[in-house]
Enzyme design. Structure first.
Site, short mmCIF file in Angstrom:
data_model
loop_
_atom_site.label_atom_id
_atom_site.label_comp_id
_atom_site.label_asym_id
_atom_site.label_seq_id
_atom_site.Cartn_x
_atom_site.Cartn_y
_atom_site.Cartn_z
N TYR A 53 -11.53 -3.04 -43.08
CA TYR A 53 -10.94 -3.69 -41.92
C TYR A 53 -11.82 -3.48 -40.70
CZ TYR A 53 -7.26 -5.65 -39.01
OH TYR A 53 -6.55 -6.46 -38.16
N ASN A 149 1.01 -19.70 -48.74
CA ASN A 149 2.03 -18.87 -49.37
C ASN A 149 1.93 -17.41 -48.94
OD1 ASN A 149 -0.45 -18.88 -50.78
ND2 ASN A 149 0.50 -18.05 -52.62
N GLY A 151 2.15 -14.25 -45.93
CA GLY A 151 3.15 -13.90 -44.93
C GLY A 151 3.01 -14.72 -43.67
N GLY A 237 -8.75 -14.50 -41.02
CA GLY A 237 -8.90 -13.60 -42.16
C GLY A 237 -9.96 -14.09 -43.12
#
Length: 324
Positions: A53, A149, A151, A237
């Site tokens: 991350y 699909n 969150g 992302g």
């Protein structure tokens, strides 16, 4: 009392984290003891465990970045005992109990579903802000997103519908189509080389002004080819693990703009009033039953290894929650 702690990072996220016992210290006058109700495992949480991350906490650390709990003890004054509260972002929420500064605790309606409230701090504002911050959209306009699909994807579909927007929702497997349609999606397409043509056919050439990308790689380029002339593509992302790819055709001849969104940066720059307005709006929708997401499974803190392993797997239909 248990906390999900990790002292190292590694490629297999469930191998680096474990539930360890701890004792709660004496509370100061400005502190409260909060018992965990629920905390989700987000993709960013898994990437934090693997070290992939963008920002990593110092080690050792406790996993989890959002959730809700109830106040069970006060060091002095504060919200009432039993009050449901939002947990401060980033404190390490995968813990049966947490000591929090009372000033950082935001009461939320006790009558609302706490498990839905537990997931409101990261994904819903990400979806809402990407719809509002980049393009001046009007009711009837189209928006396209991939990872529909996910969150964030499920919240974006619901928020777009509240705003009167139409959504084209791109998934990577045929088995995900029906689940996304059930959320209220206007159009669901399986990603592939014909995506731009399928989008044009579905919209009657009233192409989307805004595209939302969670995948990166060649998937970014397919979204760029699907938006209107002068359209905006927002990436938040890299599920593919690859850098965003956009062809010169989209940049040079169609004037497509590629931008990035990171909620942590928005938090740093937004005023407290703006933050409260966003969370107030989201809380209202959850209380009214207009905004929710599926829960795939729940695990207590004691089973954190199983919880993280489940969250890291693909093909899930809903969120993994860590509970007290």
């Amino acid at each position: 009392m248990l906390k999900a702690q990790y002292k190292v990072r590694g490629k297999i996220p469930q191998d680096v984290i474990e539930a360890v016992e701890f004792e709660v210290p004496e509370l100061a006058e400005d502190e409260a003891l909060v018992e965990l109700i629920a905390s989700p495992i987000n993709p960013s949480d898994v990437l934090t465990l693997t070290g992939d991350y963008g920002i990593l906490p110092p080690l050792p650390a406790i996993g989890g970045n959002e959730g809700v709990g109830k106040i069970v003890k006060l060091g002095g004054k504060g919200p009432a005992l039993g009050q449901t509260v939002m947990l401060p972002v980033g404190i390490g929420t995968w813990s049966t109990h947490m000591v929090c500064k009372t000033a950082q605790l935001i009461p939320v309606p006790n009558e609302a579903d706490p498990k839905q409230l537990a997931m409101m701090t990261i994904n819903p504002p990400t979806a809402l802000l990407m719809l509002e911050e980049f393009v001046d959209l009007k009711p009837g306009d189209w928006v396209i997103q991939n990872a529909a699909n996910s969150g964030v994807g499920s919240y974006l579909i619901q928020l777009a519908k509240i705003k009167g927007l139409k959504t084209i929702n791109v998934v990577r497997r045929e088995s995900a189509v029906e689940g996304v349609k059930a959320l209220g999606a206007d159009v669901v397409l399986v990603d592939g080389p014909k995506l731009a043509k399928e989008v044009a056919s579905a919209t009657g050439d009233n192409l989307p002004k805004l595209a939302i990308d969670a995948i990166g790689g060649a998937a970014t380029d397919r979204l760029a080819a699907s938006v209107a002339m002068g359209g905006t593509l927002v990436n938040y992302g890299l599920m593919s693990g690859e850098p965003c790819q956009v062809s010169a055709t989209s940049f040079v001849f169609r004037d497509v703009t590629l931008k990035g969104f990171w909620l942590a940066r928005w938090f740093r720059n937004a005023t407290p009033e703006k933050q409260m307005a966003v969370f107030g709006q989201i809380t209202k929708y959850i209380v009214e039953g207009k905004l929710q997401t599926k829960i795939h499974a729940e695990y207590p803190v004691s089973e954190i290894k199983h919880a993280v392993a489940a969250a890291a797997e693909g093909g899930r239909d809903g969120k993994i929650l860590v509970t007290g």
